[in-house]
Design an enzyme around this catalytic site. Structure first.
Site, PDB file in Angstrom:
ATOM      1  CB  CYS A 167      15.185  40.646  30.030  1.00 34.98           C
ATOM      2  SG  CYS A 167      13.721  41.496  30.626  1.00 34.98           S
ATOM      3  N   GLY A 216      44.698  50.456  41.457  1.00 37.00           N
ATOM      4  CA  GLY A 216      43.406  50.940  40.969  1.00 37.00           C
ATOM      5  C   GLY A 216      42.386  50.786  42.095  1.00 37.00           C
TER       6      GLY A 216
HETATM    7  C1  LIG Z   1      44.313  46.553  36.171  1.00 35.80           C
HETATM    8  C2  LIG Z   1      45.703  46.964  36.312  1.00 35.80           C
HETATM    9  C3  LIG Z   1      46.141  47.583  37.498  1.00 35.80           C
HETATM   10  C4  LIG Z   1      45.246  47.833  38.674  1.00 35.80           C
HETATM   11  O1  LIG Z   1      44.829  46.690  39.328  1.00 35.80           O
HETATM   12  P1  LIG Z   1      43.959  46.788  40.661  1.00 35.80           P
HETATM   13  O2  LIG Z   1      43.697  45.393  41.061  1.00 35.80           O
HETATM   14  O3  LIG Z   1      42.714  47.555  40.343  1.00 35.80           O
HETATM   15  O4  LIG Z   1      44.760  47.546  41.659  1.00 35.80           O
HETATM   16  C5  LIG Z   1      47.477  47.981  37.545  1.00 35.80           C
HETATM   17  N1  LIG Z   1      48.337  47.774  36.515  1.00 35.80           N
HETATM   18  C6  LIG Z   1      47.929  47.194  35.365  1.00 35.80           C
HETATM   19  C7  LIG Z   1      48.907  47.038  34.260  1.00 35.80           C
HETATM   20  C8  LIG Z   1      46.620  46.758  35.229  1.00 35.80           C
HETATM   21  O5  LIG Z   1      46.242  46.172  34.087  1.00 35.80           O
END
Ligand SMILES: *Cc1c(COP(=O)(O)O)cnc(C)c1O
Length: 405
Positions: free
Chosen positions: A335, A268
């Site tokens: 706030c 991600g």
């Molecule tokens: C959050 C998540 C990812 C991605 O993680 P990153 O650190 O953003 O690369 C991949 N696989 C699963 C199952 C996740 O929950």
């Protein structure tokens, strides 16, 4: 300020903010492409597939762009699955890896035709009883320790709510036997920001050992955990080294099967973090007895990572890049204490100046809220030098929309 070539230049960010107003999220599609291609290249010697973990940034235009690059999609909710389908992904190219959801949600995902990743025994049993071997599943494993070995890997800890413990292997096997459930994939996602390629190598070896118990598998999913630098000079996961080592290891493993096996990853942050910018305007420069505060027209309702994770984001004054450097504490307008950065050196900040948060693509807009009844920012995507609006700024009507008076 991060001043290297991977970033859109300050004058361009400023110009986009002139056009669309602030606060504003801006995403550089070229950077996403570079990251994707780098990963793809590093694993070109093996059967590897990238599934973009869209909880980092789920704007449907970003998803369409990922689809165009050839990525699949990693999802954690029915909402994400539906966004993925709307963006053009085939169900086959989507994996659903939820946590602590009920059987009904899993069955809805099955009915949508996506790959289903199951992370607890209770659901595995119910799913198996109901569908037998008619719908293949992937199993999310929490590895804890090296299979057959005696040392812990630092992630996937014993108290984690994620995955089926590797110690429950016997139980899984019994369920497979009694229900006939078809295990098509094995998955682990051990955490975030893993720098040491050894951790991935040790992790995948655990899945190799497990795979011997599941001869029908067609993929091993190593989740994510790639680290990107947030501060200048900060180290990151060595993708090329990881690619070379995993390729060799995985090709060796695949030989044991007489059908094709794929290696999946679900990045991600790695794909979108560096593509994103949050540009805000300085509402006030507030000198107190001890500190000079820069008060912005944004807050943790738009970017919560600094407060929630103590995350560091580089900040630059893009409207006065040559100003004398001074020390400021950068805060939001919420706030409740919402400090983005203490004692940060910035080019002199004047009221009205635009500050830019770098590496704001992942878990930025995505974690935003309407706290304090403030509106969420607009989003813009820059592709081939052209900036396009991909989400309208919210309006007051959005705040009232679902309220019943
Ligand atoms: C959050 C998540 C990812 C991605 O993680 P990153 O650190 O953003 O690369 C991949 N696989 C699963 C199952 C996740 O929950």
């Amino acid at each position: 300020m991060l001043r290297n070539s991977m970033h859109l230049p300050a004058p361009m960010l400023s110009e986009i903010a002139d056009t669309f107003g602030t606060p504003l999220y801006i995403y550089n599609a070229d950077r996403i492409r570079q990251q994707y291609e780098r990963l793809d290249r590093a694993f070109s010697g093996t059967r590897m597939r990238v599934f973009y973990a869209c909880k980092a940034l789920s704007n449907v235009n970003i998803l369409r762009f990922m689809h165009g690059l050839g990525a699949g999609l990693d999802t954690v909710s029915l909402g994400e699955i539906r966004l993925g389908l709307a963006a053009g992904f085939r169900p086959d190219d989507i994996i659903f890896t939820p946590n602590c959801v009920d059987l009904e949600e899993i069955i809805t995902a099955k009915d949508l035709g996506v790959n289903v990743n199951i992370d607890n025994i209770s659901i595995l049993e119910q799913f198996g009883n109901r569908f037998g071997d008619s719908y293949p599943v992937c199993i999310r494993i929490n590895p804890h320790i090296m299979a057959g070995g005696n040392y812990k890997i630092s992630t996937g800890h014993i108290d984690s709510k994620f995955g089926i413990s590797i110690h429950q292997l016997r139980h899984i096997e019994r369920l497979v036997k009694s229900t006939g459930i078809y295990v098509k994939g094995l998955h682990m996602h051990t955490g975030s920001e893993i720098m040491d390629t050894d951790v991935f190598l040790r992790g995948v070896e655990i899945l190799y050992e497990l795979a011997e118990h599941f001869p029908r598998i067609s993929f091993i999913d190593m989740g994510s955990g790639f680290k990107v630098p947030y501060q200048p000079g900060e180290p990151s996961t060595d993708i090329e080294e990881l690619g070379a080592r995993m390729t060799e290891s995985f090709n060796g493993f695949s030989k044991k099967f007489d059908h094709d096996i794929e290696l999946w990853f679900e990045p991600g942050k790695y794909l979108v973090s560096e593509s994103g910018y949050l540009v805000a305007s300085t509402s006030v420069v507030k000198q107190t007895t001890a500190t000079v505060f820069v008060g912005l027209n944004t807050g943790f309702n738009h970017l919560v990572r600094p407060m929630f994770y103590d995350a560091y984001h580089s900040i630059g004054n893009i409207s006065n890049p040559e100003g004398t450097e001074r020390i400021y504490t950068v805060v939001g307008n919420i706030c409740e204490t919402d400090t983005f950065a203490w004692d940060r050196k910035l080019n002199e900040v004047r009221e009205g100046d635009r500050l830019c948060f770098y590496n704001a693509g992942a878990y930025g807009f995505e974690m935003s809220s309407n706290f304090n009844s403030r509106l969420r920012p607009a989003e813009v995507m820059v592709e081939n030098g052209e900036a396009k609006l991909i989400r309208k700024r919210e309006t007051f009507e959005d705040l009232l929309r679902n309220q019943v008076v």
